[in-house]
Design a protein around this motif. Structure first.
Motif, PDB file in Angstrom:
ATOM      1  N   GLY A   1       0.819  -1.204   0.000  1.00  0.00           N
ATOM      2  CA  GLY A   1       0.000   0.000   0.000  1.00  0.00           C
ATOM      3  C   GLY A   1       0.857   1.261   0.000  1.00  0.00           C
ATOM      4  N   TYR A   2       0.181   2.420   0.102  1.00  0.00           N
ATOM      5  CA  TYR A   2       0.904   3.694   0.186  1.00  0.00           C
ATOM      6  C   TYR A   2       1.821   3.717   1.417  1.00  0.00           C
ATOM      7  CZ  TYR A   2      -2.444   5.553  -3.250  1.00  0.00           C
ATOM      8  OH  TYR A   2      -3.187   5.783  -4.360  1.00  0.00           O
ATOM      9  N   SER A   3       1.290   3.214   2.576  1.00  0.00           N
ATOM     10  CA  SER A   3       2.061   3.246   3.819  1.00  0.00           C
ATOM     11  C   SER A   3       3.314   2.387   3.695  1.00  0.00           C
ATOM     12  CB  SER A   3       1.200   2.753   4.993  1.00  0.00           C
ATOM     13  OG  SER A   3       0.042   3.550   5.129  1.00  0.00           O
ATOM     14  N   GLU A   4       3.155   1.180   3.105  1.00  0.00           N
ATOM     15  CA  GLU A   4       4.298   0.295   2.933  1.00  0.00           C
ATOM     16  C   GLU A   4       5.345   0.904   2.005  1.00  0.00           C
ATOM     17  OE1 GLU A   4       1.237  -0.490   2.890  1.00  0.00           O
ATOM     18  OE2 GLU A   4       0.797  -2.336   3.997  1.00  0.00           O
ATOM     19  N   LEU A   5       4.898   1.709   0.991  1.00  0.00           N
ATOM     20  CA  LEU A   5       5.844   2.365   0.075  1.00  0.00           C
ATOM     21  C   LEU A   5       6.733   3.354   0.833  1.00  0.00           C
ATOM     22  CD1 LEU A   5       6.865   2.966  -2.792  1.00  0.00           C
ATOM     23  CD2 LEU A   5       5.017   4.651  -2.996  1.00  0.00           C
ATOM     24  N   VAL A   6       6.153   4.108   1.799  1.00  0.00           N
ATOM     25  CA  VAL A   6       6.931   5.049   2.596  1.00  0.00           C
ATOM     26  C   VAL A   6       7.943   4.303   3.461  1.00  0.00           C
ATOM     27  CG1 VAL A   6       6.808   6.774   4.435  1.00  0.00           C
ATOM     28  CG2 VAL A   6       5.112   6.793   2.609  1.00  0.00           C
TER      29      VAL A   6
ATOM     30  N   VAL B   1      -3.072  10.876 -10.488  1.00  0.00           N
ATOM     31  CA  VAL B   1      -2.266  10.479 -11.647  1.00  0.00           C
ATOM     32  C   VAL B   1      -1.146   9.538 -11.230  1.00  0.00           C
ATOM     33  CG1 VAL B   1      -0.766  11.333 -13.490  1.00  0.00           C
ATOM     34  CG2 VAL B   1      -2.804  12.632 -12.844  1.00  0.00           C
ATOM     35  N   ARG B   2      -0.421   9.890 -10.166  1.00  0.00           N
ATOM     36  CA  ARG B   2       0.689   9.037  -9.721  1.00  0.00           C
ATOM     37  C   ARG B   2       0.168   7.710  -9.167  1.00  0.00           C
ATOM     38  NH1 ARG B   2       5.017   9.321  -4.932  1.00  0.00           N
ATOM     39  NH2 ARG B   2       6.580   7.967  -5.893  1.00  0.00           N
ATOM     40  N   ALA B   3      -1.014   7.757  -8.557  1.00  0.00           N
ATOM     41  CA  ALA B   3      -1.593   6.505  -8.042  1.00  0.00           C
ATOM     42  C   ALA B   3      -1.797   5.496  -9.167  1.00  0.00           C
ATOM     43  CB  ALA B   3      -2.906   6.804  -7.336  1.00  0.00           C
ATOM     44  N   LYS B   4      -2.328   5.947 -10.301  1.00  0.00           N
ATOM     45  CA  LYS B   4      -2.524   5.038 -11.439  1.00  0.00           C
ATOM     46  C   LYS B   4      -1.195   4.509 -11.950  1.00  0.00           C
ATOM     47  CE  LYS B   4      -6.803   7.319 -12.931  1.00  0.00           C
ATOM     48  NZ  LYS B   4      -7.456   8.105 -14.028  1.00  0.00           N
ATOM     49  N   THR B   5      -0.171   5.390 -11.960  1.00  0.00           N
ATOM     50  CA  THR B   5       1.148   4.952 -12.433  1.00  0.00           C
ATOM     51  C   THR B   5       1.743   3.892 -11.507  1.00  0.00           C
ATOM     52  OG1 THR B   5       1.522   7.149 -13.382  1.00  0.00           O
ATOM     53  CG2 THR B   5       3.448   5.761 -13.058  1.00  0.00           C
ATOM     54  N   LEU B   6       1.634   4.111 -10.189  1.00  0.00           N
ATOM     55  CA  LEU B   6       2.185   3.151  -9.223  1.00  0.00           C
ATOM     56  C   LEU B   6       1.481   1.799  -9.325  1.00  0.00           C
ATOM     57  CD1 LEU B   6       2.608   5.466  -6.099  1.00  0.00           C
ATOM     58  CD2 LEU B   6       4.432   4.553  -7.553  1.00  0.00           C
ATOM     59  N   ILE B   7       0.159   1.829  -9.535  1.00  0.00           N
ATOM     60  CA  ILE B   7      -0.599   0.578  -9.655  1.00  0.00           C
ATOM     61  C   ILE B   7      -0.218  -0.141 -10.947  1.00  0.00           C
ATOM     62  CG2 ILE B   7      -2.921  -0.361  -9.957  1.00  0.00           C
ATOM     63  CD1 ILE B   7      -3.916   1.857  -8.104  1.00  0.00           C
ATOM     64  N   ALA B   8      -0.051   0.648 -12.033  1.00  0.00           N
ATOM     65  CA  ALA B   8       0.324   0.038 -13.311  1.00  0.00           C
ATOM     66  C   ALA B   8       1.707  -0.589 -13.250  1.00  0.00           C
ATOM     67  CB  ALA B   8       0.266   1.097 -14.420  1.00  0.00           C
ATOM     68  N   GLU B   9       2.622   0.004 -12.502  1.00  0.00           N
ATOM     69  CA  GLU B   9       3.978  -0.541 -12.359  1.00  0.00           C
ATOM     70  C   GLU B   9       4.022  -1.741 -11.423  1.00  0.00           C
ATOM     71  OE1 GLU B   9       6.115   2.776 -10.904  1.00  0.00           O
ATOM     72  OE2 GLU B   9       6.348   3.758 -12.860  1.00  0.00           O
TER      73      GLU B   9
END
Length: 859
Positions: free
Chosen positions: A297-302, A314-322
């Motif tokens: 998730g976002y928390s785990e990314l931090v 916009v960045r959320a879609k990019t992170l999910i796509a990656e």
């Protein structure tokens, strides 16, 4: 019976004389009325294009002048050019499209002869046949041309013509035209000066805007530093005042809420051994947080990156796509955040969790400034949270150590009490520093910084609520200089204090009165319903300022010139408001002082003259120089002079090249002007037995200019000293500084100009071997007013003595204050000024004219 004939003849002669006197009185009355109207028009119109129609309207009342035009000589091309033209038959096309129209025609004939000419159609044809002038345009039945003189020189021709045979011109009407022409040149000069004044106001406004921009940046920097210091105070309180971990979480939330949007916030803790995330604190309008395994998730990314993260849609879609972030099926059923940011909680043992804020439905968009602030907070509170968590774990697992912990806590509380007292003391100091930084030390009124801050808030409020109007009154005290001159600076300070109290009595409690600088005050009136309320305040101020100010048995009459600008939707920033209020104030002062004026767009409207200034090649301007002698104590003249260069600009008139160089189209043009002026100054120095000081810009220290500069300096028979502005030198490039050092090594003299205007940088005096140091007029004035600046002056004199640098005071001032400056240790001053011409035939320069007798001393 006695013959009545002699009596009748006497009455007839008396009647004839009375009719003559009546006719003459009527003519004089017409002349007087026309001149009064002309004077009024010259005082009210803003530009020449409006003056000529006004003159035409005056003439129409007294003579047939439906066809009327004015021709003036161009002082550069020496040709006659049309300034105004109205004609019943020819319209405007004829005079604009015929070459040499006015010089070859009857208008040029009047200009050459310098005498009034009245021609009928027949006499004009007759003189045309004789070849005295050409017949151009439609032939008028009656034509009158009157020369226009300025002093003893003819500068143009004023013409009125009639196409009706019955509409001739009488002697009285011709006399009226002649009288009007005598005053026309004066009226033209008055309007031109008014146009020049508007141009100067625009230049000053631009300089003011640049100064305000730099001030705003400094204010923003200090504000950010204060905010962060306050955050540190609050975090230090977390470490000492709260023992319950839940209270700590709430206080952390309050701290973050004070610096950014934090309606939705959670704190997550990471158990690395168990691989779980827990959420001990969360406040959210949508999501309920429960412990979960460590995932993507976002928390785990931090936590994984150990870096703060800013995520929008916009960045959320990019992170999910990656594949960096993965969503579970449950996320399809809940509302997702449109803006999210999180910062890791780092300690010496690694990342223990994170703090995150989010917003829904685009209610708020976080930016990198928000991320920077929350990162700053997280770095400070991580150790605090870890300490509280450790204490909580210690209490739950070691109940037997309660007594020892209590004793330790008691000692710690005593230490914390001492720390709290220190914190409170520092808070008081910070509050006092804030007050001193935002208030005028003399009048205790808010200063420019506080006023601009409040004005910006008021403008933002008006933009949100357009019905909440406001007004700004820009006030300049009239004859304030006379009070300082006649009663002294101490009386001037008392007068400013009296003015501040008087102005405060003229406004409401919630209105803001501030002192900008010197004798300039501003008032911010809020919650206004119409302009009349602002006008009423201005009237009260003008009325109370009509009272004389008395001290030591001497009374001086002052006054106030007020410029008013009212809230308007076109205002986007406070600089525009201050600019318009300042322009209105100058208009009020130039209109007679002791009055108020509302701002009108015409006061700052751009004109074609400015475009002309921008594209005019400055190297082609006629140039003259002014030499100012340096004198020491007892008015002993030294062998040193300052040379200033002036250009005769077609719009600005005689103007210092330091100002004109700002209009240089390119840097190459500025360099060409610099070297050309320096060459002329060296020519002046070679004809005199004096060392010359000449101010240059840093462009002469560029690589492409340095070799020509050195060659010019070698050609000087006497020592030249190049002066460089202190403010510009602070921003000089490394190459320019290296070339400056090379000049000193070559034995050439360099000096520092306008020193200590904004700051007193003693380190700059030690970096180079300056021969002369010219104190700014602002600093010298402050030396006489405040002791702290005298201490700075003593430091300057001490450093310059070690460096063998000569200190010179400059600037416009009153003779009496030179003695005061001498008592502070200044020995050199600029004295008499002379205008210097470069002679082409001889190798010497001569003094053309001398200004006011007596030395000029800075106050």
């Amino acid at each position: 019976m006695e013959d009545p004939s002699p009596v009748l003849r006497k009455l007839e002669r008396n009647n004839k004389r009375l009719r003559f006197l009546l006719k003459k009185y009527k003519q004089n009355n017409h002349l007087q009325h026309a001149l009064i109207l002309l004077s009024e028009r010259a005082s009210t119109v803003a530009e020449l294009t409006l003056l000529y129609p006004a003159i035409h309207d005056i003439l129409v009342k007294y003579l047939p002048s439906r066809s009327f035009y004015v021709v003036l000589q161009n002082q550069y091309t020496q040709t006659l050019e049309l300034s105004y033209f109205v004609d019943e038959k020819d319209g405007i096309a004829v005079p604009l499209h015929e070459d040499s129209h006015f010089s070859d025609g009857v208008t040029g004939y009047v200009f050459r002869t310098g005498e009034t000419v009245y021609l009928t159609k027949e006499s004009m044809l007759e003189q045309t046949k004789k070849g005295e002038f050409k017949a151009l345009g439609s032939q008028a039945e009656h034509w009158v041309g009157v020369p226009i003189y300025r002093d003893s020189n003819i500068i143009g021709v004023m013409v009125s013509q009639s196409y009706q045979a019955k509409q001739s011109y009488s002697e009285q009407q011709i006399e009226l035209l002649e009288v009007m022409s005598l005053y026309l040149a004066t009226a033209i000069e008055r309007v031109k000066k008014r146009e020049l004044l508007e141009s100067e106001v625009k230049i000053r406004t631009r300089a003011l805007m640049q100064s305000n921009e730099a001030l705003n940046k400094e204010i923003e920097h200090r504000k950010r530093a204060l905010d962060r210091q306050q955050i540190l105070f609050k975090i230090s309180e977390l470490a000492t005042q709260f023992s319950d971990i839940d209270d700590v979480y709430k206080q952390v939330h309050d701290i973050i809420r004070s610096i950014t949007f934090a309606d939705n916030l959670y704190i997550a803790l990471y158990d690395k051994h168990a691989g779980w995330l827990s959420f001990p604190y969360s406040v959210d309008e949508v999501t309920q947080y429960k412990p979960r395994p460590f995932a993507k998730g976002y928390s785990e990314l931090v936590i994984r990156t150990e870096q703060s993260q800013l995520i929008d849609t916009v960045r959320a879609k990019t992170l999910i796509a990656e594949g960096t972030v993965q969503r579970s099926k449950e996320y399809n059923k809940i509302q997702l955040a449109t803006s999210w940011m999180g910062a890791p909680l780092k300690t010496a043992n690694g990342v223990i969790g994170l703090i995150a804020c989010q917003a829904y439905d685009h209610k708020y968009e976080f930016d990198y400034d928000d991320v920077e602030l929350i990162s700053f907070v997280s770095n400070q509170i991580a150790s605090v949270l870890q300490t509280h968590l450790a204490n909580q774990a210690l209490k739950s697992s070691h109940q037997e150590l309660e007594h020892r912990v209590a004793e330790k806590t008691k000692a710690l509380q005593q230490t914390n009490l001492h720390l709290q007292m220190q914190i409170e003391e520092r808070k008081k100091i910070e509050q006092q520093l804030y007050h001193d930084a935002h208030h005028d030390p003399l009048t205790s009124l808010p200063n420019r910084s506080l006023f601009l801050t409040q004005l910006e808030k008021t403008l933002h409020k008006f933009q949100r609520h357009p019905d909440h109007h406001f007004a700004v009154l820009f006030i300049d005290l009239d004859k304030f200089k006379s009070i300082n001159d006649e009663l002294g600076h101490q009386a001037g300070d008392q007068f400013l204090i009296w003015v501040s109290k008087t102005f405060a009595d003229c406004i409401r409690d919630h209105d803001l009165l501030a002192r900008l600088a010197g004798d300039e005050f501003v008032i911010l009136l809020d919650h206004l319903s119409d302009k009349q309320q602002a006008e009423d305040v201005a009237k009260r101020i003008i009325r109370v300022m009509q009272q004389p100010f008395c001290m030591k048995g001497i009374c001086v009459q002052s006054g106030a010139s007020i410029g008013i600008t009212y809230s308007n939707k076109r205002y986007n920033n406070i600089d525009e408001i201050i600019r318009d209020a300042d322009a209105a104030m100058y208009y009020a002062k130039n209109a007679g002082r002791g009055r108020y004026e509302f701002y009108h767009p015409l006061l700052t409207a751009s004109s074609g003259a400015n475009k002309h200034i921008e594209h005019h090649h400055l190297s082609a301007l006629p140039t003259h120089f002014r030499r100012t002698e340096v004198i020491s104590m007892a008015d002993k003249i030294n062998s040193i002079s300052l040379i200033d260069a002036f250009g005769e600009h077609p719009i600005l008139g005689s103007t210092n090249f330091d100002i004109l160089k700002k209009f240089a189209a390119e840097k190459t043009e500025q360099l060409e002007i610099e070297l050309q002026l320096l060459k002329q100054v060296i020519h002046i120095g070679n004809t005199q037995s004096q060392d010359l000081l000449f101010a240059c810009s840093l462009v002469v220290l560029d690589n492409q200019a340095f070799n020509p500069l050195c060659q010019l300096l070698k050609s000087a028979k006497h020592q030249m000293c190049l002066l460089f502005d202190e403010a510009a030198l602070r921003h000089a490039s490394s190459q320019q500084l290296e070339n400056l050092k090379t000049l000193c090594d070559m034995g050439e003299h360099v000096g520092l100009n306008d020193f200590a205007k904004d700051r007193c940088d003693l380190a700059m005096l030690t970096q180079h071997d300056f021969k002369y140091l010219l104190l700014s007029s602002t600093f010298s004035k402050r030396v006489l007013q405040q002791r702290c600046y005298d201490l700075q002056l003593q430091g300057i004199l001490a450093v310059t003595k070690l460096k063998q640098t000569q200190v010179i005071a400059k600037g416009p001032a009153i003779l009496n204050f030179r003695g005061l400056l001498e008592s502070h240790g200044i020995e050199l001053f600029f004295g008499k000024q002379h205008s210097v011409d470069l002679l082409q035939e001889a190798s010497v320069s001569k003094v053309v004219s001398q200004s006011s007798s007596g030395p000029i001393v800075l106050i």
